[in-house]
Write a protein that holds these residues in place. Structure first.
Motif, PDB file in Angstrom:
ATOM      1  N   TYR A  47       0.856  -1.177   0.000  1.00  0.00           N
ATOM      2  CA  TYR A  47       0.000   0.000   0.000  1.00  0.00           C
ATOM      3  C   TYR A  47       0.896   1.233   0.000  1.00  0.00           C
ATOM      4  O   TYR A  47       2.085   1.165   0.347  1.00  0.00           O
ATOM      5  CB  TYR A  47      -0.885   0.030   1.243  1.00  0.00           C
ATOM      6  N   GLN A  61       0.729   5.691   0.885  1.00  0.00           N
ATOM      7  CA  GLN A  61      -0.027   6.835   1.373  1.00  0.00           C
ATOM      8  C   GLN A  61       0.771   8.097   1.141  1.00  0.00           C
ATOM      9  O   GLN A  61       1.870   8.248   1.692  1.00  0.00           O
ATOM     10  CB  GLN A  61      -0.378   6.688   2.855  1.00  0.00           C
ATOM     11  N   ARG A 111      -4.688   5.928   2.282  1.00  0.00           N
ATOM     12  CA  ARG A 111      -3.832   4.805   1.937  1.00  0.00           C
ATOM     13  C   ARG A 111      -4.511   3.998   0.836  1.00  0.00           C
ATOM     14  O   ARG A 111      -5.705   3.731   0.895  1.00  0.00           O
ATOM     15  CB  ARG A 111      -3.592   3.934   3.165  1.00  0.00           C
ATOM     16  N   GLU A 112      -3.722   3.617  -0.180  1.00  0.00           N
ATOM     17  CA  GLU A 112      -4.281   2.881  -1.299  1.00  0.00           C
ATOM     18  C   GLU A 112      -3.444   1.651  -1.606  1.00  0.00           C
ATOM     19  O   GLU A 112      -2.224   1.657  -1.433  1.00  0.00           O
ATOM     20  CB  GLU A 112      -4.362   3.765  -2.555  1.00  0.00           C
ATOM     21  N   LEU A 113      -4.128   0.620  -2.097  1.00  0.00           N
ATOM     22  CA  LEU A 113      -3.448  -0.608  -2.486  1.00  0.00           C
ATOM     23  C   LEU A 113      -2.763  -0.399  -3.831  1.00  0.00           C
ATOM     24  O   LEU A 113      -3.357   0.125  -4.775  1.00  0.00           O
ATOM     25  CB  LEU A 113      -4.458  -1.746  -2.596  1.00  0.00           C
ATOM     26  N   TYR A 159       5.392   3.807   1.527  1.00  0.00           N
ATOM     27  CA  TYR A 159       4.919   2.506   1.089  1.00  0.00           C
ATOM     28  C   TYR A 159       4.921   1.538   2.272  1.00  0.00           C
ATOM     29  O   TYR A 159       5.913   1.430   3.001  1.00  0.00           O
ATOM     30  CB  TYR A 159       5.796   1.972  -0.039  1.00  0.00           C
ATOM     31  N   ASN A 168       1.665  -5.186   3.979  1.00  0.00           N
ATOM     32  CA  ASN A 168       0.604  -5.769   4.794  1.00  0.00           C
ATOM     33  C   ASN A 168       0.544  -7.267   4.517  1.00  0.00           C
ATOM     34  O   ASN A 168       0.649  -7.680   3.359  1.00  0.00           O
ATOM     35  CB  ASN A 168      -0.735  -5.118   4.449  1.00  0.00           C
ATOM     36  N   TRP A 211       0.961  -4.941   9.718  1.00  0.00           N
ATOM     37  CA  TRP A 211       1.480  -3.854   8.894  1.00  0.00           C
ATOM     38  C   TRP A 211       2.945  -3.610   9.242  1.00  0.00           C
ATOM     39  O   TRP A 211       3.344  -3.727  10.405  1.00  0.00           O
ATOM     40  CB  TRP A 211       0.714  -2.561   9.140  1.00  0.00           C
TER      41      TRP A 211
END
Length: 120
Positions: free
Chosen positions: A37, A39, A45-47, A93, A96, A110
Motif C-alpha cells: 500500500y 499513502q 492509503r491505497e493498495l 509505502y 501488509n 502492517w
C-alpha cells in the motif's frame, strides 16, 4: 512477536526504478495474502499491489505494467519492483500480510513504512 520490516525506499529520478522488500519475522506458520500500500500526504492509503499465497497478483490501473509484486515463501519475504517511476508515485509505502500464527489464528500485520520520493 511477529514483525514486518520494509526496506529499499529512497530518492529516485522520474523514470527510475526501486525495489522494496518486506521481511516477516517471528513465530510464523505461514503467510497468506500480501499487499503493498502507499499513502501520500493528505491522501488515503491505497493498495498498489497484492499477491495471494498461490501467486495470483492484482494491481490498480495506476501502476499496472510498471509495478511487480513477488514473494519468496522460504524467506518470508515479499518484493515490490517499481519501474518507470513518476512523481505521483511519491508516498510512504507499507507492507501488509495475513499471517497464520502457531495458535491457529490468522492475523493481519502492517510494516512501519518506507519513504519513496520521485523527483528530479
Amino acid at each position: 512477536q511477529v514483525q514486518l520490516m520494509e526496506s529499499g525506499g529512497g530518492l529516485v529520478q522520474p523514470g527510475g526504478s526501486l525495489r522494496l522488500s518486506c521481511v516477516a519475522s517471528g513465530r510464523i506458520v505461514s503467510i497468506n495474502n500480501v499487499g503493498w500500500y502507499r499513502q501520500a500526504p493528505g491522501k488515503e492509503r491505497e493498495l498498489v499491489a497484492a499477491i495471494t499465497r498461490g501467486g495470483i497478483t492484482n494491481y490498480p490501473d495506476s501502476v499496472k505494467g510498471r509495478f511487480t509484486i513477488s514473494r519468496d515463501s522460504v524467506k518470508n519475504t515479499a518484493y515490490l519492483q517499481m519501474n518507470s517511476l513518476k512523481p505521483e508515485d511519491t508516498a510512504v509505502y507499507y507492507c501488509n500480510a495475513e499471517i497464520m500464527l502457531p495458535t491457529g489464528y490468522l492475523r493481519n500485520y502492517w510494516g512501519q513504512g518506507t519513504q519513496v520520493t520521485v523527483s528530479s
